[in-house]
Design an enzyme around this catalytic site. Structure first.
Site, PDB file in Angstrom:
ATOM      1  N   ASP A  84       0.853  -1.191   0.000  1.00  0.00           N
ATOM      2  CA  ASP A  84       0.000   0.000   0.000  1.00  0.00           C
ATOM      3  C   ASP A  84       0.886   1.237   0.000  1.00  0.00           C
ATOM      4  OD1 ASP A  84      -1.863   1.951   0.443  1.00  0.00           O
ATOM      5  OD2 ASP A  84      -2.614   1.152   2.333  1.00  0.00           O
ATOM      6  N   ARG A 157       4.906   3.245   9.642  1.00  0.00           N
ATOM      7  CA  ARG A 157       4.405   4.392   8.870  1.00  0.00           C
ATOM      8  C   ARG A 157       5.329   5.575   9.154  1.00  0.00           C
ATOM      9  NH1 ARG A 157      -1.208   3.286   7.978  1.00  0.00           N
ATOM     10  NH2 ARG A 157      -1.332   1.055   7.511  1.00  0.00           N
ATOM     11  N   GLN A 172      -2.525  -3.617  13.811  1.00  0.00           N
ATOM     12  CA  GLN A 172      -3.955  -3.804  13.606  1.00  0.00           C
ATOM     13  C   GLN A 172      -4.292  -5.263  13.355  1.00  0.00           C
ATOM     14  OE1 GLN A 172      -5.065  -1.329  10.276  1.00  0.00           O
ATOM     15  NE2 GLN A 172      -3.700  -2.328   8.864  1.00  0.00           N
ATOM     16  N   ASP A 292     -14.821   4.524   7.495  1.00  0.00           N
ATOM     17  CA  ASP A 292     -14.093   4.467   8.762  1.00  0.00           C
ATOM     18  C   ASP A 292     -15.059   4.432   9.929  1.00  0.00           C
ATOM     19  OD1 ASP A 292     -11.745   4.731   7.336  1.00  0.00           O
ATOM     20  OD2 ASP A 292     -11.327   6.785   7.976  1.00  0.00           O
ATOM     21  N   GLU A 305     -10.195   7.369  15.496  1.00  0.00           N
ATOM     22  CA  GLU A 305     -10.445   6.408  14.429  1.00  0.00           C
ATOM     23  C   GLU A 305     -10.003   5.011  14.859  1.00  0.00           C
ATOM     24  OE1 GLU A 305      -8.762   5.351  10.022  1.00  0.00           O
ATOM     25  OE2 GLU A 305      -8.941   7.477  10.540  1.00  0.00           O
ATOM     26  N   SER A 308     -10.536   1.257   9.410  1.00  0.00           N
ATOM     27  CA  SER A 308     -10.822   1.565   8.017  1.00  0.00           C
ATOM     28  C   SER A 308     -11.147   0.250   7.338  1.00  0.00           C
ATOM     29  CB  SER A 308      -9.618   2.217   7.329  1.00  0.00           C
ATOM     30  OG  SER A 308      -9.361   3.484   7.861  1.00  0.00           O
TER      31      SER A 308
END
Length: 400
Positions: A84, A157, A172, A292, A305, A308
């Site tokens: 991604d 990230r 996650q 989301d 959040e 997703s």
């Protein structure tokens, strides 16, 4: 997630000085800091409670969505179209490295500069998302419709500046479920969202019963609980309701009003030409069938959040989204070709943030209290001054 700095107290500008690395506005409000559970639970209890939540959620993913836990890749070979690229910017690109596949003698005196080149070297990338990998793995496993897999994944990230909910370490539960072409509908998406949201509210009830001291009795946040029902709203509706707010500003207002929302439609610009609710990669979610889960965090008071997710692209959605993003050349990559020629199963999937979930359910004031992140010394010191007990990756020098 794309970061915005406008009118959003949980975002901070990249142009701030060292002294302003993490302004007070980024931290939980002063009046809520005593409610941080790390003031009542020991460090060992925090770890035990985290393990309890992990076990609860994984058992429910297996039961409620018929998922099987699968071993998790840490890296992909570059150039295959499987990883991604997040929002497509250079800063959000994957951490890259080379696997030389070359016999290198052991020893401290080996001069690696003089080693011959390897014809078997591989350019690789640390995983950013398993979205596309999971889809062809569904096919490899021979999953039936309504059957799928999940992974306990961790990615780096590097392009994100840390704050109380953002870390360069993203962990996650990555899940994927096989569906049919006919199931590619908004109503089916809502069905899955309700299942997952029900897991989250049940997990909240479970962990607060097991560790009641998570809540600070008598504090204004003590009675706060997630709403039992999640509110669905489209990105267009959100934009129309609060047109003068930036993206995170209107999401903050929505969670203040509803407590928990699912925003449908992430990726396409608004009809009036303004920016999309969030920039998404063009080759895994269908931007009309994704969204989301965002809730209000009781301590920070901000949008939080958690997940997703979406129904994955078919041929038409993939080609439209690649063209819109100006990367139609990607259609020739192996994964994208497999989608175009319908060689992969139709699927629904997403990621459910582990540390974000723990920060919410254990009521900590900082994500670094439930995960080992990578934080600047200044960040550690400011967090500690605000009563946040970050788990360090090193021996942090004391404040000068």
């Amino acid at each position: 997630e794309v970061q915005s700095t406008q009118n959003n107290p949980i975002r901070s500008s990249n142009h701030m000085t060292t002294e302003e690395y993490m302004p007070d506005a980024v931290l939980p409000p002063v009046e809520n800091r005593p409610a941080n559970s790390t003031h009542r639970l020991s460090r060992l209890q925090i770890q035990k409670a985290s393990t309890e939540v992990r076990r609860f959620m994984e058992a429910r993913l297996e039961k409620d969505l018929n998922l099987t836990k699968h071993t998790t890749p840490l890296a992909f070979q570059a150039g295959t179209g499987v990883n991604d690229d997040l929002d497509g910017t250079k800063s959000k690109s994957s951490v890259a490295f080379t696997v030389p596949n070359l016999h290198i003698p052991r020893g401290v005196k080996v001069d690696e500069a003089n080693l011959p080149p390897s014809i078997y070297s591989m350019e690789c990338e640390v995983v950013q998302s398993l979205a596309k990998w999971k889809r062809f793995t569904l096919d490899r496993l021979g999953c039936d419709v309504g059957e799928g897999l999940y992974c306990d994944s961790t990615s780096i990230r590097k392009g994100y500046k840390g704050d109380v909910t953002h870390s360069v370490i993203a962990d996650q539960w990555d899940f994927e479920l096989k569906i049919t072409r006919e199931m590619r509908t908004v109503e089916q998406l809502k069905h899955y969202v309700r299942i997952i949201y029900n897991m989250i509210t049940d997990a909240e009830e479970f962990i607060l019963e097991k560790y009641p001291s998570i809540v600070l009795e008598g504090h204004p946040t003590a009675s706060w609980r997630l709403p039992k029902e999640i509110t669905f709203v489209t990105a267009e509706e959100l934009h129309a309701k609060w047109p003068n707010d930036d993206i995170h500003g209107r999401e903050n207002k929505a969670v203040q009003k509803y407590g928990a929302i699912f925003i449908i439609g992430m990726g396409w610009p608004m009809r009036d030409g303004s920016a999309p609710e969030e920039v998404r990669a063009p080759d895994y979610d269908d931007w009309t069938l994704n969204g989301d889960i965002i809730v209000k965090h009781p301590l920070t008071g901000y949008r939080h959040e958690l997940s997703s997710m979406g129904i994955r692209v078919d041929k038409d959605a993939l080609l439209k989204q690649l063209e819109h993003r100006g990367v139609s050349h990607r259609k020739d990559l192996p994964f994208q070709q497999a989608v175009i020629h319908e060689q992969l199963p139709f699927s629904y999937g997403g990621g459910l943030g582990v540390s974000r979930m723990l920060m919410l359910l254990l009521r900590t004031g900082h994500i670094g209290e439930v995960q080992v992140g990578l934080w600047h010394d200044k960040h550690y010191h400011q967090a500690a001054a605000a009563g946040c007990d970050l788990i360090p990756d090193r021996l942090v020098p004391p404040t000068k």
